[in-house]
Each structure stands twice: as C-alpha cells, then as structure tokens.
Design a protein around this motif. Sequence first.
Motif, PDB file in Angstrom:
ATOM      1  N   ILE A  21       0.836  -1.205   0.000  1.00 59.37           N
ATOM      2  CA  ILE A  21       0.000   0.000   0.000  1.00 59.37           C
ATOM      3  C   ILE A  21       0.869   1.253   0.000  1.00 59.37           C
ATOM      4  O   ILE A  21       0.645   2.180  -0.782  1.00 59.37           O
ATOM      5  CB  ILE A  21      -0.973  -0.004   1.194  1.00 59.37           C
ATOM      6  N   ILE A  22       1.881   1.274   0.863  1.00 64.13           N
ATOM      7  CA  ILE A  22       2.775   2.433   0.939  1.00 64.13           C
ATOM      8  C   ILE A  22       3.446   2.670  -0.413  1.00 64.13           C
ATOM      9  O   ILE A  22       3.480   3.799  -0.908  1.00 64.13           O
ATOM     10  CB  ILE A  22       3.838   2.240   2.042  1.00 64.13           C
ATOM     11  N   GLN A  23       3.956   1.622  -1.026  1.00 67.03           N
ATOM     12  CA  GLN A  23       4.643   1.772  -2.305  1.00 67.03           C
ATOM     13  C   GLN A  23       3.693   2.222  -3.410  1.00 67.03           C
ATOM     14  O   GLN A  23       4.104   2.962  -4.303  1.00 67.03           O
ATOM     15  CB  GLN A  23       5.351   0.475  -2.680  1.00 67.03           C
ATOM     16  N   SER A  24       2.438   1.809  -3.341  1.00 70.41           N
ATOM     17  CA  SER A  24       1.458   2.245  -4.345  1.00 70.41           C
ATOM     18  C   SER A  24       1.154   3.729  -4.242  1.00 70.41           C
ATOM     19  O   SER A  24       0.940   4.401  -5.253  1.00 70.41           O
ATOM     20  CB  SER A  24       0.155   1.462  -4.182  1.00 70.41           C
ATOM     21  N   ILE A  25       1.149   4.247  -3.036  1.00 72.02           N
ATOM     22  CA  ILE A  25       0.777   5.647  -2.816  1.00 72.02           C
ATOM     23  C   ILE A  25       2.009   6.558  -2.762  1.00 72.02           C
ATOM     24  O   ILE A  25       2.033   7.623  -3.373  1.00 72.02           O
ATOM     25  CB  ILE A  25      -0.049   5.796  -1.513  1.00 72.02           C
ATOM     26  N   GLU A  26       3.037   6.137  -2.021  1.00 72.15           N
ATOM     27  CA  GLU A  26       4.201   6.992  -1.755  1.00 72.15           C
ATOM     28  C   GLU A  26       5.368   6.762  -2.710  1.00 72.15           C
ATOM     29  O   GLU A  26       6.240   7.607  -2.825  1.00 72.15           O
ATOM     30  CB  GLU A  26       4.716   6.742  -0.327  1.00 72.15           C
ATOM     31  N   GLY A  27       5.426   5.576  -3.316  1.00 74.25           N
ATOM     32  CA  GLY A  27       6.602   5.205  -4.092  1.00 74.25           C
ATOM     33  C   GLY A  27       7.494   4.314  -3.253  1.00 74.25           C
ATOM     34  O   GLY A  27       7.074   3.802  -2.213  1.00 74.25           O
ATOM     35  N   PRO A  28       8.738   4.129  -3.669  1.00 73.26           N
ATOM     36  CA  PRO A  28       9.633   3.224  -2.937  1.00 73.26           C
ATOM     37  C   PRO A  28       9.802   3.639  -1.475  1.00 73.26           C
ATOM     38  O   PRO A  28       9.807   4.829  -1.156  1.00 73.26           O
ATOM     39  CB  PRO A  28      10.966   3.360  -3.676  1.00 73.26           C
ATOM     40  N   ILE A  29       9.931   2.645  -0.618  1.00 72.17           N
ATOM     41  CA  ILE A  29      10.168   2.921   0.801  1.00 72.17           C
ATOM     42  C   ILE A  29      11.623   3.345   0.945  1.00 72.17           C
ATOM     43  O   ILE A  29      12.545   2.571   0.672  1.00 72.17           O
ATOM     44  CB  ILE A  29       9.866   1.683   1.664  1.00 72.17           C
ATOM     45  N   ALA A  30      11.837   4.593   1.315  1.00 74.91           N
ATOM     46  CA  ALA A  30      13.182   5.141   1.459  1.00 74.91           C
ATOM     47  C   ALA A  30      13.195   6.096   2.641  1.00 74.91           C
ATOM     48  O   ALA A  30      12.571   7.153   2.600  1.00 74.91           O
ATOM     49  CB  ALA A  30      13.597   5.859   0.181  1.00 74.91           C
ATOM     50  N   LEU A  31      13.905   5.708   3.690  1.00 80.07           N
ATOM     51  CA  LEU A  31      13.945   6.522   4.901  1.00 80.07           C
ATOM     52  C   LEU A  31      14.790   7.781   4.737  1.00 80.07           C
ATOM     53  O   LEU A  31      14.536   8.784   5.378  1.00 80.07           O
ATOM     54  CB  LEU A  31      14.486   5.699   6.073  1.00 80.07           C
ATOM     55  N   THR A  32      15.826   7.697   3.929  1.00 73.74           N
ATOM     56  CA  THR A  32      16.684   8.857   3.697  1.00 73.74           C
ATOM     57  C   THR A  32      16.920   9.011   2.200  1.00 73.74           C
ATOM     58  O   THR A  32      16.604   8.123   1.409  1.00 73.74           O
ATOM     59  CB  THR A  32      18.058   8.709   4.396  1.00 73.74           C
ATOM     60  N   ALA A  33      17.547  10.110   1.816  1.00 75.69           N
ATOM     61  CA  ALA A  33      17.797  10.390   0.406  1.00 75.69           C
ATOM     62  C   ALA A  33      18.902   9.507  -0.170  1.00 75.69           C
ATOM     63  O   ALA A  33      19.050   9.419  -1.380  1.00 75.69           O
ATOM     64  CB  ALA A  33      18.174  11.859   0.228  1.00 75.69           C
ATOM     65  N   CYS A  34      19.667   8.824   0.694  1.00 76.43           N
ATOM     66  CA  CYS A  34      20.814   8.075   0.175  1.00 76.43           C
ATOM     67  C   CYS A  34      20.571   6.569   0.083  1.00 76.43           C
ATOM     68  O   CYS A  34      21.488   5.828  -0.252  1.00 76.43           O
ATOM     69  CB  CYS A  34      22.053   8.351   1.018  1.00 76.43           C
ATOM     70  N   VAL A  35      19.359   6.096   0.359  1.00 77.11           N
ATOM     71  CA  VAL A  35      19.120   4.658   0.242  1.00 77.11           C
ATOM     72  C   VAL A  35      18.788   4.304  -1.194  1.00 77.11           C
ATOM     73  O   VAL A  35      18.320   5.135  -1.964  1.00 77.11           O
ATOM     74  CB  VAL A  35      17.998   4.157   1.193  1.00 77.11           C
ATOM     75  N   GLU A  36      19.045   3.054  -1.541  1.00 76.30           N
ATOM     76  CA  GLU A  36      18.735   2.590  -2.881  1.00 76.30           C
ATOM     77  C   GLU A  36      17.244   2.734  -3.136  1.00 76.30           C
ATOM     78  O   GLU A  36      16.430   2.376  -2.294  1.00 76.30           O
ATOM     79  CB  GLU A  36      19.146   1.129  -3.027  1.00 76.30           C
ATOM     80  N   GLY A  37      16.884   3.284  -4.261  1.00 72.85           N
ATOM     81  CA  GLY A  37      15.484   3.462  -4.615  1.00 72.85           C
ATOM     82  C   GLY A  37      14.924   4.817  -4.213  1.00 72.85           C
ATOM     83  O   GLY A  37      13.787   5.127  -4.540  1.00 72.85           O
ATOM     84  N   ALA A  38      15.710   5.636  -3.494  1.00 65.06           N
ATOM     85  CA  ALA A  38      15.229   6.954  -3.092  1.00 65.06           C
ATOM     86  C   ALA A  38      15.094   7.850  -4.310  1.00 65.06           C
ATOM     87  O   ALA A  38      15.852   7.751  -5.270  1.00 65.06           O
ATOM     88  CB  ALA A  38      16.174   7.589  -2.077  1.00 65.06           C
ATOM     89  N   VAL A  39      14.110   8.729  -4.267  1.00 66.77           N
ATOM     90  CA  VAL A  39      13.848   9.629  -5.383  1.00 66.77           C
ATOM     91  C   VAL A  39      14.770  10.848  -5.309  1.00 66.77           C
ATOM     92  O   VAL A  39      15.250  11.350  -6.307  1.00 66.77           O
ATOM     93  CB  VAL A  39      12.369  10.088  -5.382  1.00 66.77           C
ATOM     94  N   ASP A  40      15.030  11.317  -4.099  1.00 64.05           N
ATOM     95  CA  ASP A  40      15.872  12.497  -3.896  1.00 64.05           C
ATOM     96  C   ASP A  40      17.346  12.110  -3.935  1.00 64.05           C
ATOM     97  O   ASP A  40      17.717  10.981  -3.654  1.00 64.05           O
ATOM     98  CB  ASP A  40      15.574  13.143  -2.537  1.00 64.05           C
TER      99      ASP A  40
END
Length: 153
Positions: free
Chosen positions: A79-98
């Motif tokens: 559900i989170i990935q469908s709404i928010e995108g990849p689960i990324a706690l910080t900008a430097c994790v794999e899959g982060a958008v920022d």
Amino acid sequence: MFRLTRLTDYAVVVLGQMSMQNERIVTAPQLAEETGLPLPTVAKILGLLSRQGLITSLRGAGGGYLSHQDAKEITVADIIQSIEGPIALTACVEGAVDNCSVENMCPMRGNWNRVNQVVADALKTVTLADMIDFENSFILEKSKSDVSSAKLN
C-alpha cells in the motif's frame, strides 16, 4: 521524522472497505459515502491503487473498481509503495527519489540501506487483514493482562 502521508492512511481505509466486500464492483462515490472520505481523495487513491495493480479498474456503464486480492495477501508495504513510491527513509538509500548533495563523501553512505531494509521487511509482515481486524490487531501482552485484571475487578 519518518511519516506517511494522510493519503496512505486513507488508502488503507479504502482498501479495507473494499476487502470487506471482496469481488464486489464499487464506484468512487460509493466508497466515499461508505468511508466518509472526500470523493476527490477516494478517486485519487483508486487511481493510484489500480495503476499499481492492487485493484482493478473496470470501464463502462457497469464499471467501477474491483478488489481481487484477499486482505491477507496485501501488505502495508504494498500500500505504501502504491501511494508513496519506494520505501526510502533517507535520500541516500537505494530506490530513493531524492539525491543527497554530500552522498559521495558521507561516512554513513550505504549503512542506511540496512536500516531501510529492516523497516521495509517489517512493513511486509503486516497485512491489510491485520489492519482491519479491530478485535485482535496489535494487542500487546501487557494490554491483554490489564484487560483481564480490569474484568476481574
């Protein structure tokens, strides 16, 4: 602070409502009325969930949306990935958008991936069925004993 948006919270509500009547075609206005959420919000959620394959969108006169998965098969991570995108706690994790401007010289580079993976794995263990089971969801052992002793008094 790691925080999910209200839209993700509402997506759990919408999917929960749909799963209680699995295999029933529903419309956005029906779900808005049944959940008490604003119609534009419900419509947006349904669009996002259908694009990610969690529900099916049916066009035409008898169209609407259909939940084809059991609530036990849908995880909170889905559900989170469908709404928010990849689960990324910080900008430097794999899959982060920022992107992080100091990522190349950061001593923590790569270490957040482990933390992020643990959080993502934990979210994969909680299902929509767990979220909508109001009687048995997340009852701590201490809480159970408090309830038992309160009944005795």
